[in-house]
Design a protein around this motif. Structure first.
Motif, PDB file in Angstrom:
ATOM      1  N   VAL A 115       0.935  -1.236  -0.022  1.00 21.66           N
ATOM      2  CA  VAL A 115      -0.074  -0.115   0.001  1.00 21.66           C
ATOM      3  C   VAL A 115       0.828   1.315   0.083  1.00 21.66           C
ATOM      4  CG1 VAL A 115      -1.835   1.137   1.138  1.00 21.66           C
ATOM      5  CG2 VAL A 115      -1.599  -1.394   1.172  1.00 21.66           C
ATOM      6  N   THR A 116       0.601   2.122  -1.021  1.00 21.95           N
ATOM      7  CA  THR A 116       1.411   3.562  -0.983  1.00 21.95           C
ATOM      8  C   THR A 116       0.456   4.570  -1.242  1.00 21.95           C
ATOM      9  OG1 THR A 116       3.343   2.557  -2.246  1.00 21.95           O
ATOM     10  CG2 THR A 116       3.252   4.625  -2.284  1.00 21.95           C
ATOM     11  N   PHE A 117       0.824   5.638  -0.331  1.00 19.63           N
ATOM     12  CA  PHE A 117      -0.039   6.965  -0.566  1.00 19.63           C
ATOM     13  C   PHE A 117       0.754   8.073  -0.385  1.00 19.63           C
ATOM     14  CE2 PHE A 117      -0.257   5.536   3.840  1.00 19.63           C
ATOM     15  CZ  PHE A 117      -0.009   7.024   4.667  1.00 19.63           C
ATOM     16  N   GLY A 118       0.606   9.350  -1.030  1.00 26.28           N
ATOM     17  CA  GLY A 118       1.541  10.346  -1.199  1.00 26.28           C
ATOM     18  C   GLY A 118       0.807  11.648  -1.690  1.00 26.28           C
ATOM     19  N   LEU A 119       1.491  12.486  -1.837  1.00 26.06           N
ATOM     20  CA  LEU A 119       1.219  14.122  -2.253  1.00 26.06           C
ATOM     21  C   LEU A 119       2.355  14.488  -3.146  1.00 26.06           C
ATOM     22  CD1 LEU A 119      -0.837  16.500  -2.022  1.00 26.06           C
ATOM     23  CD2 LEU A 119       0.747  17.255  -0.307  1.00 26.06           C
ATOM     24  N   MET A 120       2.005  15.015  -4.274  1.00 21.56           N
ATOM     25  CA  MET A 120       3.110  15.605  -5.060  1.00 21.56           C
ATOM     26  C   MET A 120       2.180  16.456  -6.167  1.00 21.56           C
ATOM     27  SD  MET A 120       3.230  12.218  -7.646  1.00 21.56           S
ATOM     28  CE  MET A 120       3.209  11.266  -6.295  1.00 21.56           C
ATOM     29  N   PRO A 121       3.099  17.457  -6.571  1.00 23.55           N
ATOM     30  CA  PRO A 121       2.477  18.368  -7.576  1.00 23.55           C
ATOM     31  C   PRO A 121       2.143  17.752  -9.017  1.00 23.55           C
ATOM     32  CG  PRO A 121       4.713  18.795  -7.550  1.00 23.55           C
ATOM     33  CD  PRO A 121       4.428  17.670  -6.449  1.00 23.55           C
ATOM     34  N   TYR A 122       1.172  17.906  -9.677  1.00 28.30           N
ATOM     35  CA  TYR A 122       0.580  17.134 -11.075  1.00 28.30           C
ATOM     36  C   TYR A 122       1.147  18.126 -12.154  1.00 28.30           C
ATOM     37  CZ  TYR A 122      -2.256  15.793 -14.800  1.00 28.30           C
ATOM     38  OH  TYR A 122      -2.539  15.395 -15.987  1.00 28.30           O
ATOM     39  N   SER A 123       0.685  19.542 -11.831  1.00 30.97           N
ATOM     40  CA  SER A 123       1.044  20.345 -12.986  1.00 30.97           C
ATOM     41  C   SER A 123       1.544  21.912 -12.300  1.00 30.97           C
ATOM     42  CB  SER A 123       0.197  20.566 -14.119  1.00 30.97           C
ATOM     43  OG  SER A 123      -1.071  20.951 -13.469  1.00 30.97           O
ATOM     44  N   GLY A 149       0.930  29.234  -9.945  1.00 30.62           N
ATOM     45  CA  GLY A 149       0.206  28.347  -9.312  1.00 30.62           C
ATOM     46  C   GLY A 149       0.122  26.937  -9.576  1.00 30.62           C
ATOM     47  N   ASN A 150      -0.378  25.852  -8.955  1.00 30.64           N
ATOM     48  CA  ASN A 150       0.037  24.615  -9.094  1.00 30.64           C
ATOM     49  C   ASN A 150      -1.436  23.829  -9.047  1.00 30.64           C
ATOM     50  OD1 ASN A 150       3.111  24.426  -8.801  1.00 30.64           O
ATOM     51  ND2 ASN A 150       2.210  25.231  -6.738  1.00 30.64           N
ATOM     52  N   VAL A 151      -1.256  22.752  -9.903  1.00 24.80           N
ATOM     53  CA  VAL A 151      -2.541  21.590  -9.504  1.00 24.80           C
ATOM     54  C   VAL A 151      -1.798  20.391  -8.886  1.00 24.80           C
ATOM     55  CG1 VAL A 151      -4.126  20.076 -10.648  1.00 24.80           C
ATOM     56  CG2 VAL A 151      -3.736  22.315 -11.591  1.00 24.80           C
ATOM     57  N   ASN A 152      -2.243  20.107  -7.298  1.00 20.17           N
ATOM     58  CA  ASN A 152      -1.452  18.846  -7.032  1.00 20.17           C
ATOM     59  C   ASN A 152      -2.345  17.765  -6.906  1.00 20.17           C
ATOM     60  OD1 ASN A 152       0.452  20.970  -5.677  1.00 20.17           O
ATOM     61  ND2 ASN A 152      -1.286  21.652  -4.572  1.00 20.17           N
ATOM     62  N   LYS A 153      -1.669  16.591  -6.604  1.00 16.87           N
ATOM     63  CA  LYS A 153      -2.244  15.269  -6.610  1.00 16.87           C
ATOM     64  C   LYS A 153      -1.957  14.641  -5.364  1.00 16.87           C
ATOM     65  CE  LYS A 153      -1.875  10.693  -9.210  1.00 16.87           C
ATOM     66  NZ  LYS A 153      -1.180  10.106 -10.115  1.00 16.87           N
ATOM     67  N   PHE A 154      -3.156  14.162  -4.726  1.00 19.58           N
ATOM     68  CA  PHE A 154      -3.135  12.985  -3.549  1.00 19.58           C
ATOM     69  C   PHE A 154      -3.498  11.760  -4.049  1.00 19.58           C
ATOM     70  CE2 PHE A 154      -5.064  10.574  -0.132  1.00 19.58           C
ATOM     71  CZ  PHE A 154      -3.848  10.549   0.594  1.00 19.58           C
ATOM     72  N   PHE A 155      -2.766  10.831  -3.769  1.00 23.17           N
ATOM     73  CA  PHE A 155      -3.111   9.399  -4.355  1.00 23.17           C
ATOM     74  C   PHE A 155      -2.813   8.370  -3.490  1.00 23.17           C
ATOM     75  CE2 PHE A 155       1.718   9.024  -4.451  1.00 23.17           C
ATOM     76  CZ  PHE A 155       1.790   7.799  -4.481  1.00 23.17           C
ATOM     77  N   GLY A 173      -6.032   8.827  -7.870  1.00 24.74           N
ATOM     78  CA  GLY A 173      -5.232  10.209  -7.480  1.00 24.74           C
ATOM     79  C   GLY A 173      -6.810  11.284  -7.569  1.00 24.74           C
ATOM     80  N   TYR A 174      -6.593  12.102  -6.569  1.00 25.42           N
ATOM     81  CA  TYR A 174      -7.412  13.180  -6.632  1.00 25.42           C
ATOM     82  C   TYR A 174      -6.511  14.518  -6.860  1.00 25.42           C
ATOM     83  CZ  TYR A 174     -10.328  16.962  -5.113  1.00 25.42           C
ATOM     84  OH  TYR A 174     -11.321  18.176  -5.237  1.00 25.42           O
ATOM     85  N   HIS A 175      -7.181  15.245  -7.891  1.00 28.20           N
ATOM     86  CA  HIS A 175      -6.227  16.522  -8.127  1.00 28.20           C
ATOM     87  C   HIS A 175      -7.022  17.692  -7.910  1.00 28.20           C
ATOM     88  CE1 HIS A 175      -3.716  13.919 -11.178  1.00 28.20           C
ATOM     89  NE2 HIS A 175      -4.656  13.251 -10.894  1.00 28.20           N
ATOM     90  N   PHE A 176      -6.263  18.411  -7.426  1.00 23.48           N
ATOM     91  CA  PHE A 176      -6.921  20.045  -7.021  1.00 23.48           C
ATOM     92  C   PHE A 176      -5.873  21.142  -6.808  1.00 23.48           C
ATOM     93  CE2 PHE A 176      -4.836  17.696  -3.282  1.00 23.48           C
ATOM     94  CZ  PHE A 176      -4.291  18.962  -2.520  1.00 23.48           C
ATOM     95  N   ASN A 206     -10.064  20.718 -10.110  1.00 20.46           N
ATOM     96  CA  ASN A 206     -10.344  19.487  -9.308  1.00 20.46           C
ATOM     97  C   ASN A 206     -10.855  18.355 -10.119  1.00 20.46           C
ATOM     98  OD1 ASN A 206     -13.275  18.743  -8.763  1.00 20.46           O
ATOM     99  ND2 ASN A 206     -12.994  21.108  -8.489  1.00 20.46           N
ATOM    100  N   GLY A 207     -10.587  16.920  -9.855  1.00 20.74           N
ATOM    101  CA  GLY A 207     -10.819  15.986 -10.703  1.00 20.74           C
ATOM    102  C   GLY A 207      -9.984  14.631  -9.882  1.00 20.74           C
ATOM    103  N   TYR A 208     -10.033  13.654 -10.755  1.00 17.58           N
ATOM    104  CA  TYR A 208      -9.568  12.186 -10.323  1.00 17.58           C
ATOM    105  C   TYR A 208      -8.826  11.616 -11.491  1.00 17.58           C
ATOM    106  CZ  TYR A 208     -13.187   9.588 -12.595  1.00 17.58           C
ATOM    107  OH  TYR A 208     -14.038   8.980 -13.616  1.00 17.58           O
ATOM    108  N   SER A 209      -7.948  10.573 -11.215  1.00 18.55           N
ATOM    109  CA  SER A 209      -7.315   9.919 -12.436  1.00 18.55           C
ATOM    110  C   SER A 209      -7.133   8.421 -11.585  1.00 18.55           C
ATOM    111  CB  SER A 209      -6.043  10.577 -12.342  1.00 18.55           C
ATOM    112  OG  SER A 209      -5.154  10.507 -11.303  1.00 18.55           O
TER     113      SER A 209
END
Length: 421
Positions: A115-123, A149-155, A173-176, A206-209
């Motif tokens: 199991v892995t989870f984390g936070l990172m910039p998407y764009s 600005g940034n769009v971040n991703k929590f996954f 992933g959830y993007h915001f 915001n959205g998901y992947s």
């Protein structure tokens, strides 16, 4: 107590990198689409040119979620990059420096599960451009564009090993995030005050992947292993709400700005495409000794659109990313020579980004090198990258950049019962 101290170190690095890395790019090309899509791999994978065909018990491979089942220790990982960029046109050049957080990750092994989870910039969006020309009456007209600005991703992701050869995995992933873009056009004449028009767009996204993956390895001789990797990400849509404000502005001799005739906020909502992706990779190597391989990724970028009108000179095309890389470890269990336990990495990558401006495809090349420095069960990963993006042809911009990346992988053993003789 030792692991608590490590967690504190990770969190301290996270907050320091976050505070110093608000603008994670200085690329003028980040004004298009959702911005500059950030590479989502860890420092060790970046040093391989983005080769994501394998996983190991210490480092977390984000490119293929099937690799999470390879982790054998509780892992906390954080990484950041400082980028030095030389931005050039046919007539001008400029230098910039940015420091950014690349990822904050936690991985937990549960027998055959990982199991892995984390936070990172998407764009990321971050640019400043200016242009000017002289009118027939001698007045000067200026145009400027500023974005941030940034769009971040929590996954969170899950992987399962059917046996020692085959693993499958999936990421959700959830993007915001929020980005701002200012467009200003002004006129300066010796006999009148400088005045202009400013348009400010504030976009909330915001959205998901979803990303799925398979890894399969097979022993082809007493020492050699064949490794293969497949990933697929279906197309999803991000909701984008854009607030647009237009105002007339004047500038004093000191450069201060005053706004008047501010229009009401105009809100528009559109769906931004998160394109589908498919990748295939293969390599050959000797376990804990060396590996060489290649990865190719196909991205359906042709469906991308801009958040707002960028003119008729911009379009998108399907893109391809190719990575070739490998590593070498002289002797992973050497006790007499520390240099023999270091992981030496190198790689090359090429990417057609999918962005087309003035009928010219914007390409991105990079050469990578790195080291994996063992520290007990943990590891310090260092990486450097020399790259070039874009071109000065057809009145475009060329970016020559140097990336310096540092990653920490802090590992420990949990959930193990102590035995008393």
């Amino acid at each position: 107590m030792k692991m608590i101290k490590r967690i504190i170190v990770v969190l301290s690095i996270f907050f320091s990198l976050t505070s110093s890395g608000q603008e994670q790019t200085s690329s003028p090309y980040s004004s298009y689409g959702l911005g500059e899509i950030k590479y989502k791999g860890t420092v060790d994978i970046k040093a391989l040119g983005g080769l994501g065909i394998a996983g190991d018990s210490i480092n977390i491979n984000l490119l293929n979620p099937a690799s999470y089942s390879k982790i054998r220790l509780i892992s906390f990982a954080v990484g950041g990059t400082t980028t030095f960029t030389d931005i050039q046109t046919n007539t001008e050049s400029n230098k910039s420096k940015r420091t950014s957080l690349d990822y904050l990750l936690v991985s937990i092994p549960l027998k055959k599960l990982g199991v892995t989870f984390g936070l990172m910039p998407y764009s990321s969006v971050g640019y400043k451009t200016k242009s000017n020309f002289t009118e027939l009456d001698g007045s000067e007209r200026f145009k400027s564009k500023i974005g941030s600005g940034n769009v971040n991703k929590f996954f969170t992701g899950l992987a399962y090993s059917f046996n020692k050869n085959l693993s499958v995995g999936i990421d959700f992933g959830y993007h915001f995030g929020t980005t701002e873009n200012d467009f200003t056009e002004s006129l300066y004449s010796p006999i009148i005050l400088q005045y202009g028009t400013k348009e400010r767009n504030t976009s909330k996204t915001n959205g998901y992947s979803i990303n799925t993956g398979i890894q399969y390895s097979k022993k082809i001789s007493s020492k050699l292993n064949l490794l293969t990797s497949f990933t697929f990400s279906p197309e999803t849509k991000f909701k984008n709400t854009n607030d647009r404000v237009i105002a007339t502005v004047t500038y004093s001799n000191s450069g201060s700005e005053a706004s008047f005739d501010v229009s009401d906020v105009v809100t528009t909502k559109i769906n931004m495409i998160n394109p589908s992706k498919f990748s295939f990779g293969a390599g050959i190597g000797e376990a804990k000794k060396w590996l060489i391989g290649t990865d190719i990724t196909f991205i359906n970028n042709k469906k991308l659109i801009n958040r707002f009108d960028m003119g008729t000179t911009t379009s998108f095309e399907n893109s391809t990313r190719i990575a070739v890389g490998g590593y070498y470890v002289p002797k992973y269990d050497s006790f007499s020579n520390y240099l023999n336990r270091i992981v030496y990495r190198a790689g090359f990558r090429y990417e057609n980004t999918g962005l087309v401006i003035n009928n010219t495809s914007i390409n991105d090349y990079g050469m990578n090198f790195g080291l994996g420095l063992p520290v007990g069960l943990s590891r310090i990963n260092l990486g450097v990258e020399f790259g070039k993006k874009g071109t000065t042809k057809n009145n475009l911009i060329e970016e020559n950049y140097f990336n310096l990346s540092v990653g920490l992988s802090l590992n420990d053993i949990w959930f193990k019962k102590r035995k008393i003789d």
